[in-house]
Motif scaffolding. Sequence first.
Motif, PDB file in Angstrom:
ATOM      1  N   GLN B   6       0.963  -1.290   0.021  1.00 58.26           N
ATOM      2  CA  GLN B   6       0.121  -0.319   0.020  1.00 58.26           C
ATOM      3  C   GLN B   6       0.804   1.362   0.017  1.00 58.26           C
ATOM      4  N   ASP B   7       1.922   1.204   0.743  1.00 61.89           N
ATOM      5  CA  ASP B   7       2.331   2.367   1.130  1.00 61.89           C
ATOM      6  C   ASP B   7       3.626   2.467  -0.049  1.00 61.89           C
ATOM      7  N   HIS B  11       2.443   6.866  -3.430  1.00 64.29           N
ATOM      8  CA  HIS B  11       1.414   7.555  -2.385  1.00 64.29           C
ATOM      9  C   HIS B  11       2.238   8.328  -1.435  1.00 64.29           C
ATOM     10  N   LYS B  14       3.474  11.695  -2.779  1.00 63.98           N
ATOM     11  CA  LYS B  14       2.123  12.695  -2.911  1.00 63.98           C
ATOM     12  C   LYS B  14       2.065  13.218  -1.722  1.00 63.98           C
ATOM     13  N   MET B  15       2.029  12.293  -0.665  1.00 66.89           N
ATOM     14  CA  MET B  15       1.810  13.032   0.592  1.00 66.89           C
ATOM     15  C   MET B  15       2.761  13.772   1.087  1.00 66.89           C
TER      16      MET B  15
END
Lengths: 379, 649
Positions: B6-7, B11, B14-15
């Motif tokens: 997931q991580d 992502h 983006k964060m």
Amino acid sequence: MSYLAHNTKYVPTGFRKLMYLNWPVVMLLTAVACAGFLMLYSVAGGSTEPWMKPQVQRFTLGMVMMVIIAMVPIWFWRNMAVLGYCISILLLFAVDLIGVERNGSQRWLDLGFMDLQPSELMKITLVMLLAAYYDWLPRKLTSRPLGVALPVLIILAPTYLVLSQPDLGTSLLLLLGGAAIMFFAGVHWAYFATVIAAGVGLIVAIFEGRGASWQLLKDYQYRRIDTFLDPSNDPLGAGYHITQAKIAFGSGGWTGRGYMQGTQSRLNFLPEKHTDFIFTTLAEEFGFIGASALLALYVLIVLFCITSAITNRDRFAALVTLGIATTFFLFFAVNMAMVTGLAPVVGVPLPLVSYGGSAMLVLLIGFGVMQSAHVHKPR
Amino acid sequence: MSRADQDNPIHTRKMTRRAMLLGSVQLGIVGALGYRMQSMQVKQADEFRLLAEENRVNIRLIPPARGLIFDRSGGSLAENEQNYRVTMVREDAGDVDEILARLARLIYLSPETLAKARKEIFRHSPFVPVTITDHLSWDDLATINVNAPALPGITAELGLSRVYPQGAHMAHVVGYVGPVSDYDLSRIDDQDPLLQIPKFQIGKTGAENKLERLLRGKAGTRRIEVNAIGRVMRELGRQEGEKGADVQLTIDSRLQSYVQARLSGESASAVVIDLENGDLRAIASAPTFDPNLFVRGISIADWTGLNENKFRPLAAKAVQGTYPPGSTFKMVTALAALEDGVLTPDETVRCTGYTELFGTRFHCWKRGGHGNMNLHESLRQSCDCYYYEICQRVGIDKISAMARKLGLGIRHGVPLSAVASGLAPDKAWKTEVRGEDWRIGDTVNASIGQGYVLSSPLQLAVMTASIATGREVNPRLVRAVNGVAQPSGIGEPLGLNENALRRIRQAMSDVINTSRGTAYRARITNRDRQMAGKTGTSQVRRITAEERANGVTRNEDLPWERRDHALFVNFAPVENPQFAVAVIVEHGGGGSKAAAPIGRDITLQALYDGNPPLSAYPPEVQNRIAAQQRRIDTMIASGNYDPASEDTN
């Protein structure tokens, strides 16, 4: 998704965790709180009573709580998020039913030994729930309408409850803090653009609706906006606070009038000098140098939090840290804008400096969660 | 799905990007805050510092001590008495009602005073001292001090209040002070900040009022630091004010009190002028009142009593009252005719008891007429027809010009309230004010001081002084200010024919000192103190032809308001005159009977500077004078000039 998913191999255990605390943040928080003690001593006319002593006690208690919370693994807190949020919502309902009313607002719960302001607690639990939500939500659903609708509901429910207390300042903080987390989590630009456009429309509606049957704000809130826009309109009434605060602030000059020499606060011209307007006292007595130094301390706290967040590969941890940092930022920025006449007086205290029970404790609990995230970073 | 999947870096990046972005926005906001602080605290600091100073620094005025007023020999007429007053500070008192009740058990406080004090206390901020009562006696003061522990918030403090030690007989001259009112503020154009002090005492009447600027002094200032609710925190600085000027009046207290007592019982007034320098030795109006009543706040009963008395005690008639001068005006008419050359002193005019003009009869007071009259006889016997004749020769304009020259019909610069200008009428005046042409009958009436002619006792005294000295007389009330003597009131010679003046003075002397004179009964037997004068009886009503036919009603049979005014003017001694006196008794009847004896008594008092020997009086009145003297001495000693037993019908 369980904590087992983490690679716990490199996470410190036992008392070694203490060494992994984000010590700069601890130091900065203490420094800011000390500035607060100093000012509370001054506004009491050179006395630890009635404000400084309880404040020191609460800060000490808060710091202990912060460390204890930091010791508990972050995944425990992630699992607590839903429960925490639900408790906060229930407390907000309780306030509505059995709350204590002061100055026309019903914000407090009388716990016997202290007054609790559930809206303060909500600031932290909302951040935690949203962070947990985005940790749980599959990334590709982040910008889907349904994926967006749920967090919006999560934010709006407490915002509405707080607004109806009424407490415009806190509800705005909840709204903005929640939106910031959605932004960090990667919700599509278009949503924010739409909301901003709608917000502008709402502001127009607020002004247009004044006096009409569907008037959106209470009369006193309109009056606050009026006096904010033109304090000289009503120099001895509602505008008095703003005018006197600006005089106090400006008369500080470069170096201030000297510790405990501020005439505006010492002679009571300044309103709420130990709570919402404490920054004005500081600015009056320590001048531009003192005020900008405190601002720098706040900025450093936020910067350390953002650094901690972007180096944290755990999504919940990163989001919760960013959320707390943003909430913290909103807190002091709104307060400072308010006392310098940039924003209307909405009753937001200066974090860690203003005299106040639950606000400080809740804030330190929040920093406890942030520290926990920092300590239990996947390494 | 594992967290690692997931991580993924996309992502995370983006964060990070968004965190950086929002962080930048936050920095921007912080920059705006910093800029705001800088502009307030650095750029506008001086402006805000000034506002802060204005907030905290208050200027309080220190009222100056009011100037003192003395009489001509240095006796005190108005002074500042230290008096103790009780004040209460509400917040220190705690239970206001309980403390007031305790206080009322210790010293006498009327329920009225208590109620008023209570209202005042709750009207002001809790830290403002409010006066409960003043003029405490020593005993009361001691009682309060002994019981101080039981009276929190109560303080006995020292203040200044105005006192008039001479009381009633100086009331019309000195006047009195009172708290400044809204009406005063609207009436006077005075920017003095002292007037803004609540209950600040300013002169309300008399010299206190007219000499206000001299007496008041200059305010001192106290710079004090106050907090937001106005409580005084500390004194920052002090600048002392300037005490008001001390004023010495020309009034002779002893003579003034005599005159006041002598007039007692009548609605009358008298003026004594010193011919050496124009000093007003006495200006008395009866009845009078106690000015101290006004300083302490007059009761409604007292006020009503003074206001409803038909003798008008509050009016200073000597300068405010105007009356037809009657026969005392005849000197003016005669002098105007003599100066104009249309009359010689020895020329005779026949008096048949009346003069007929265009069908109207103008009567002489003597029904059968006086026969042939010259100047001397016309004055001595006060023949009217003589003046009816000569006035037509000289004309009204020259008569009124002469009147003004002698001090009638003009306002004298005496610092007293509402000094009357009287009226010396002429043709222009009647056209302008009445819108009618002057008629010959008006001149005839004016020639004997009736008709439109009006003068005050002060003006008549000035007229007499002018005739006695032949010089311009400016009556003087202020002798010295802060020890600096004021200019004499006797001015340049009037440029009148000395021979004419001498003849008139001689006639005036014979009015009193010869047996056919109208005031013979009021003569002085001491040869070198004899006086010269003229009586006057002025009508306040019209005598109809019918009444004249049936016999004129005697004054005693008329109601008081319709009786004639009695007048008398004189100067003395005849040779080398020292004083001029004018007396008017309102509705007193004949001048020779009602006014002349008063004028004589006053003149003798002035000449002897005290009670004259009885030998100065004709033998037939000595007993009566002795009794009168005793009565007056008692009255002066008691200070009560208006015995209540006096009839007022």
